[in-house]
Design an enzyme around this catalytic site. Sequence first.
Site, PDB file in Angstrom:
ATOM      1  N   LYS A   1     -51.728 -28.362  30.552  1.00 31.44           N
ATOM      2  CA  LYS A   1     -53.007 -29.042  30.301  1.00 31.44           C
ATOM      3  C   LYS A   1     -53.749 -28.492  29.087  1.00 31.44           C
ATOM      4  O   LYS A   1     -54.199 -29.245  28.230  1.00 31.44           O
ATOM      5  CB  LYS A   1     -53.941 -28.872  31.514  1.00 31.44           C
ATOM      6  CG  LYS A   1     -54.007 -30.048  32.462  1.00 31.44           C
ATOM      7  CD  LYS A   1     -54.892 -31.164  31.948  1.00 31.44           C
ATOM      8  CE  LYS A   1     -54.772 -32.424  32.811  1.00 31.44           C
ATOM      9  NZ  LYS A   1     -55.342 -32.245  34.163  1.00 31.44           N
TER      10      LYS A   1
ATOM     11  N   SER B   1     -54.156 -13.268  24.133  1.00 36.00           N
ATOM     12  CA  SER B   1     -55.365 -12.730  24.746  1.00 36.00           C
ATOM     13  C   SER B   1     -55.763 -11.436  24.082  1.00 36.00           C
ATOM     14  O   SER B   1     -54.946 -10.687  23.589  1.00 36.00           O
ATOM     15  CB  SER B   1     -55.129 -12.493  26.235  1.00 36.00           C
ATOM     16  OG  SER B   1     -55.002 -13.726  26.896  1.00 36.00           O
TER      17      SER B   1
ATOM     18  N   ASP C   1     -51.957 -24.692  46.842  1.00 36.47           N
ATOM     19  CA  ASP C   1     -51.875 -26.155  46.819  1.00 36.47           C
ATOM     20  C   ASP C   1     -51.002 -26.567  45.645  1.00 36.47           C
ATOM     21  O   ASP C   1     -51.494 -26.757  44.528  1.00 36.47           O
ATOM     22  CB  ASP C   1     -53.304 -26.693  46.683  1.00 36.47           C
ATOM     23  CG  ASP C   1     -53.350 -28.212  46.742  1.00 36.47           C
ATOM     24  OD1 ASP C   1     -54.464 -28.758  46.877  1.00 36.47           O
ATOM     25  OD2 ASP C   1     -52.275 -28.857  46.651  1.00 36.47           O
TER      26      ASP C   1
ATOM     27  N   ASN D   1     -44.838 -20.535  30.901  1.00 39.56           N
ATOM     28  CA  ASN D   1     -45.453 -19.875  29.750  1.00 39.56           C
ATOM     29  C   ASN D   1     -44.564 -18.711  29.328  1.00 39.56           C
ATOM     30  O   ASN D   1     -44.501 -17.698  30.024  1.00 39.56           O
ATOM     31  CB  ASN D   1     -46.856 -19.374  30.150  1.00 39.56           C
ATOM     32  CG  ASN D   1     -47.538 -18.647  29.006  1.00 39.56           C
ATOM     33  OD1 ASN D   1     -46.996 -18.527  27.908  1.00 39.56           O
ATOM     34  ND2 ASN D   1     -48.740 -18.145  29.275  1.00 39.56           N
TER      35      ASN D   1
ATOM     36  N   HIS E   1     -50.383 -22.698  21.756  1.00 40.49           N
ATOM     37  CA  HIS E   1     -49.955 -21.809  22.826  1.00 40.49           C
ATOM     38  C   HIS E   1     -50.070 -22.543  24.159  1.00 40.49           C
ATOM     39  O   HIS E   1     -51.024 -23.276  24.377  1.00 40.49           O
ATOM     40  CB  HIS E   1     -50.824 -20.553  22.839  1.00 40.49           C
ATOM     41  CG  HIS E   1     -50.518 -19.668  24.009  1.00 40.49           C
ATOM     42  ND1 HIS E   1     -49.262 -19.160  24.248  1.00 40.49           N
ATOM     43  CD2 HIS E   1     -51.299 -19.242  25.038  1.00 40.49           C
ATOM     44  CE1 HIS E   1     -49.282 -18.435  25.355  1.00 40.49           C
ATOM     45  NE2 HIS E   1     -50.499 -18.475  25.859  1.00 40.49           N
TER      46      HIS E   1
ATOM     47  N   CYS F   1     -49.880 -12.764  24.136  1.00 39.15           N
ATOM     48  CA  CYS F   1     -48.978 -13.881  23.893  1.00 39.15           C
ATOM     49  C   CYS F   1     -48.788 -14.226  22.434  1.00 39.15           C
ATOM     50  O   CYS F   1     -47.990 -15.122  22.125  1.00 39.15           O
ATOM     51  CB  CYS F   1     -49.511 -15.138  24.579  1.00 39.15           C
ATOM     52  SG  CYS F   1     -49.621 -14.962  26.339  1.00 39.15           S
TER      53      CYS F   1
ATOM     54  N   ARG G   1     -55.376 -30.444  25.818  1.00 37.58           N
ATOM     55  CA  ARG G   1     -56.826 -30.610  25.674  1.00 37.58           C
ATOM     56  C   ARG G   1     -57.316 -30.028  24.355  1.00 37.58           C
ATOM     57  O   ARG G   1     -58.069 -30.660  23.626  1.00 37.58           O
ATOM     58  CB  ARG G   1     -57.570 -29.978  26.837  1.00 37.58           C
ATOM     59  CG  ARG G   1     -59.030 -30.400  26.777  1.00 37.58           C
ATOM     60  CD  ARG G   1     -59.945 -29.779  27.792  1.00 37.58           C
ATOM     61  NE  ARG G   1     -59.403 -29.652  29.117  1.00 37.58           N
ATOM     62  CZ  ARG G   1     -59.811 -28.711  29.976  1.00 37.58           C
ATOM     63  NH1 ARG G   1     -60.723 -27.830  29.634  1.00 37.58           N
ATOM     64  NH2 ARG G   1     -59.289 -28.650  31.177  1.00 37.58           N
TER      65      ARG G   1
ATOM     66  N   GLU H   1     -44.827  -8.825  25.007  1.00 36.28           N
ATOM     67  CA  GLU H   1     -45.638  -7.968  25.864  1.00 36.28           C
ATOM     68  C   GLU H   1     -44.809  -7.437  27.019  1.00 36.28           C
ATOM     69  O   GLU H   1     -45.347  -6.880  27.979  1.00 36.28           O
ATOM     70  CB  GLU H   1     -46.895  -8.684  26.366  1.00 36.28           C
ATOM     71  CG  GLU H   1     -46.653  -9.944  27.148  1.00 36.28           C
ATOM     72  CD  GLU H   1     -47.972 -10.544  27.621  1.00 36.28           C
ATOM     73  OE1 GLU H   1     -48.503 -11.405  26.908  1.00 36.28           O
ATOM     74  OE2 GLU H   1     -48.444 -10.142  28.682  1.00 36.28           O
TER      75      GLU H   1
END
Lengths: 349, 386, 129
Positions: free
Chosen positions: A239, A296, A28, A266, A234, A112, A243, A80
């Site tokens: 979004k 991560s 979607d 990204n 990062h 990252c 946030r 990476e």
Amino acid sequence: MAGIVGYGAYVPRHRIRIEEIAKIWGADAPAYRRGLMLEEKSVPSPDQDTITMAVEAARHALRRAGIDPKAIGAVYVGSESHPYAVKPSGTVVAEAIDATPEVHCADLEFACKAGSEAMFVALGLVQAGVMEYALAVGSDTSQGAPGDALEYSASAGAAAFIMGRTNVLAEAEYTFSYMTDTPDFWRREHQFYPRHASRFTGEPAYFRTILAAGRGLLAKAGLKPQDFAYAVFHQPNGKFPLRVGQMLGFTKEQMLPGLLCPKIGNTYSGSSPLGLTALLDVAKPGERIFMVSYGSGAGSDGFVWRVTERIEQVRDAAPKTWDLIGRRVKYIDYGTYAKFRGKIIKADD
Amino acid sequence: MAREVAIIGVGLSPWGELWDKSLRDLFVEAALNAIADAAVDHIDSMYVGCMSSGLFVGQEHLASLLSDYLGMGPIPAARVESACASGGLAMRCGFLEVASGMSDVVLVGGVEKMTDVGTDEATAALSTAADQEHEVFYGVTFPALYAMMARAHMRQYGTTREQLAQVAVKNHRHGALNPHAQFRHQITVEDVLASVMVADPLRVLDCSPITDGAAAVVMCSLETARKVCKKPIVKIAGIGHATDTIALHSREDLTFLRSASLAAERALKMANRTPEDIQLIELHDCFTIAELLVLESMGFVPKGKAGEATASGLTALGGKLPVNPSGGLKAKGHPVGATGVAQIVEVVQQLRGEAGDRQVEGARLGLTQNMGGTGGSSLVHILEVV
Amino acid sequence: MSSPKYWREVPQRFRLEAARCKTCGATHYPPRLVCPGCRGREFELVTLPRQGTLESFTVVRVASSAFVDQAPYAIGIVRLEGGVKMLTQVVDCEPEDLQVGMPVRLEFRRISEEGRAGIICYGHKAVPA
């Protein structure tokens, strides 16, 4: 005070829209666009990789720094997606910019945050007085597994920073690193694509880590979000950084100029570093920039940068990041994307 | 020169995509045909022109192998290389050996066996004629190099795509008359323009093919020839040899082939002739554009005018200066090392009046031009019937 | 490409190092032992500029085996500022936009690699300036 004396960016020109990817996998697209603020991502052509982008970003940084490359004491490339599993990217970069042979070199990785990691180490060596200048590059051509959520954002780009103590354009006022062992996203040796733990990558990993690092950095610096002109985090999508920034008390206006993800995706080890270059392109002397990366595994490196007068003298010596992002953009379809990214099974030689 | 040199025998192997024939077979067939044509019973020494038996069939030490297979006993034999001009170079070496008095009867042959490897590998082998580090490293191919020369010529002189195509059309028309040609069919300008693009603006039908084949000549002193030769005697009146930069980008003018120009100048001087004396030419049309550039560089047509000259029929059989009556590399085929010798075979046959349907009437003086790479080397021979 | 050969060429490939003849001033890329113009034997090391113009070009559609995946790609002869010419690929440009005389600059790129396990060869390609 030590800090950045030269910075540079590089973004490949090819783009694929998320609608193109969604079409193939039956996803979607409007929901991705709205929900994750992702529009399109950069795609490296087959003749581009972590090293080629790192070289070009480093050359831009050198133009702004205006130093003899032989004065660089260390070259660190964080990624990476290093082209070799064994044989450093840094040696190619160091040779290409003529920093060899009296130079320390290492390839870094931490998902990252390998780019900000390189920045932390390069800065530290300069702060300690071990060398005059050190180059740090965050560069990636990350792979997203076909059909996986991350395929919509995994992209390519590079940012380079030369750290030094003279003619600093952005002082490193404070740093703060925060790290735990958190298996949110990983790639085992010999695997082509990474894997991730789905929703676990959100609150317990990205948010928890950045919030801890961000709060720690503010406390260490004795500063409040209002003391900053800009903030960059990062950017796995559009979004999350908005946030987490707002949870820390920053406003959208402080973050939008450095929010590159909706337009280029990204860039992994290049993510917050590239965002920083975009902010350096516009920040005025005296203004502060708040930066927290995320890798991560998991960890964050936080930096408080304070821009100096010097920036106005050297900013125009190399292309600005948003200009690079808009330069000669070419949209490709999924077939071309799959060919470029080596996702098509071929006959063995 | 110490003494004059004549060609008393010529021979060819079959030419084409010859799965059943090995490199040795091809060479021996051509050599035996030349020896029979010469009606000699011995050879004093042998030169073999071959660009790359090492890459095509994994074989070096070629001359010894071939003299063994020819059954010629322990004669001195050497393989010489100058990319696609290897055959022409072998001719020059043979000439020097006879002219100097070192040997009396010398066999000069050229051979290439190109189809034991796939097309990709053949292309890679051929590209060793270019600068490996500064041309081939970037993915350039021979069609690409000549394509850039074509683009420059079209831009500087207004040469058209159609004029280039007409070189191929003409050479196929000649090839149709040549029982030894690899391609006997005719083509049209439309065929050329519709063929697959190889490197803009050159298409498949602008390019010479991959061919297996060999050619050989027997040469001896003019004095010996007068004693033993039962056919019209053809002497080598002039030879010119020149090299140039191997890389195309090292040259100021992409449309001027300095090696061809100097080689022709040197050959004409040695033969004491001018371009107007030449009645037919076999030149190195590895690509259609090459024929135009060579004609201009050698001074046979003014710079920039070769396209028009071709279109006007100047260089067709029946025209004022037939070029490549054999069909050229395009239609006759291009087994690389053999080409330079095969050009000699054609001109000898023309000068003897043995060229059948493609005979240039009254031919007494002919010229061959054999070229390596993008003009890194050129060998020009001028032959005259005695 | 063999490792020793590639490694020897790093200064030319990565840094565009050339040699200027001390006798006649001509610059040669790659460096040489003998100046083809004046036969001089003494040179000083110079770095070529990365700006230039496109002198001629073609688009390779039938490539040799090592470059098949890249086809079609453009090849051009670039005249760099200062006069030295080099041949390389022209990328980040549509074939129909290639024009003789267009300004280009050299950018660091992958040139080739030996399959999935061999070394990667880097160099410079031309991009529209």
